[in-house]
Design a protein around this motif. Sequence first.
Motif, PDB file in Angstrom:
ATOM      1  N   GLN A  93       0.551  -0.605 -10.336  1.00 33.30           N
ATOM      2  CA  GLN A  93      -0.820  -0.235 -10.032  1.00 33.30           C
ATOM      3  C   GLN A  93      -1.676  -1.496 -10.035  1.00 33.30           C
ATOM      4  O   GLN A  93      -1.989  -2.058 -11.084  1.00 33.30           O
ATOM      5  CB  GLN A  93      -1.346   0.785 -11.039  1.00 33.30           C
ATOM      6  N   ASP A 126       0.003  -0.104  -5.374  1.00 33.38           N
ATOM      7  CA  ASP A 126      -1.124   0.689  -4.906  1.00 33.38           C
ATOM      8  C   ASP A 126      -2.250   0.579  -5.912  1.00 33.38           C
ATOM      9  O   ASP A 126      -2.011   0.556  -7.123  1.00 33.38           O
ATOM     10  CB  ASP A 126      -0.746   2.159  -4.699  1.00 33.38           C
ATOM     11  N   THR A 141       0.868  -1.183   0.000  1.00 35.96           N
ATOM     12  CA  THR A 141       0.000   0.000   0.000  1.00 35.96           C
ATOM     13  C   THR A 141       0.902   1.229   0.000  1.00 35.96           C
ATOM     14  O   THR A 141       1.028   1.919   1.008  1.00 35.96           O
ATOM     15  CB  THR A 141      -0.921  -0.014   1.240  1.00 35.96           C
ATOM     16  N   THR A 142       1.504   1.490  -1.130  1.00 37.42           N
ATOM     17  CA  THR A 142       2.543   2.519  -1.226  1.00 37.42           C
ATOM     18  C   THR A 142       2.044   3.890  -0.797  1.00 37.42           C
ATOM     19  O   THR A 142       2.775   4.665  -0.174  1.00 37.42           O
ATOM     20  CB  THR A 142       3.084   2.587  -2.664  1.00 37.42           C
ATOM     21  N   GLY A 143       0.796   4.208  -1.118  1.00 38.54           N
ATOM     22  CA  GLY A 143       0.270   5.513  -0.747  1.00 38.54           C
ATOM     23  C   GLY A 143       1.128   6.624  -1.318  1.00 38.54           C
ATOM     24  O   GLY A 143       1.472   6.619  -2.503  1.00 38.54           O
ATOM     25  N   ASN A 158      -1.923   7.908  -6.295  1.00 34.52           N
ATOM     26  CA  ASN A 158      -0.949   7.751  -5.211  1.00 34.52           C
ATOM     27  C   ASN A 158       0.436   7.442  -5.763  1.00 34.52           C
ATOM     28  O   ASN A 158       1.448   7.986  -5.300  1.00 34.52           O
ATOM     29  CB  ASN A 158      -1.380   6.640  -4.261  1.00 34.52           C
TER      30      ASN A 158
END
Length: 306
Positions: free
Chosen positions: A84, A55, A31-33, A60
Amino acid sequence: MTYDRLHIPVLLEPVLTAINPRPGQTIVDCTTGLGGHASALLRKVSPGGRLIGIDFDPANLELARPRLEEVLRVSPGGAFELFQNNFAALPTVLRQAGVEHVDAVLADVGVASTQIDNPERGFSYRHKGPLDMRMDPTRGQPASALVNRLSERELSQAFLDLGDETDALAIAAAIVEYRKSQPIENTQQLTAIVCRARDFTLQRAAGAKLHPAARTFQALRILVNRELANLDRLLAVLPDVLRPGGIAAIISFHSGEDRRVKDAFRDGLRAGIYQDASDDPIIADEAEQRSNARARSAKLRWARRA
């Protein structure tokens, strides 16, 4: 930096302690955010290491990329790749990256601050915008489709199970009554409905420590993005992608999420899949909770692959 004002990664020091990243390792941030945790991990695995970032939200990744590039300018010798996708597709991503096993996997299953702060994404109960809430705006149904279609029973069950909302029945009834006269299309409508159902004026709600619509919006977000099903899938594939001794670390923000992580790590420990796991969830200390409101509900659990 601009990124630091936008997003403060929760439980960063406990994450680094649990994972103990070292030069040369390969680590996945599911969940790189905006790259808060990812940049710290990339710095630790350089030189010679690799960070694989995933992500579901393409916006993001666009924001995280320059932050990670900056890390490599300061601490050269590492590498990163961004994908992604949903973290439930972790094995697929690793095949695309040409990697079979990794040293650690991190997942922070909350929502990024930029998603909440952008009214057009529909996550915020404080700003008017389309009632969307999709992490990937190109896939699935928006939240408006669900609140206008689901039965009163389905809505109340979702608010209770996914939001721990004690007024779930009253809120669901109010939604069904409102939509008899007009569809619910934006966040402002839903916020007003929830506040009335819970006997809050909008002015009183704005000053509340926990906004009366917060749990309803959380439940809808989880429902729209199938977050619990995706978390179950991630927990199921973790043992297959971790090297012996590799660490899985999960940060959750809801009791249903934390319970799933706790049960998966406990069952894995009993089955000999994991050799060690955190006994209790790690929570933010008082200083972090004061400086970052999002950290107040964060719980970190970790497990080490046998």
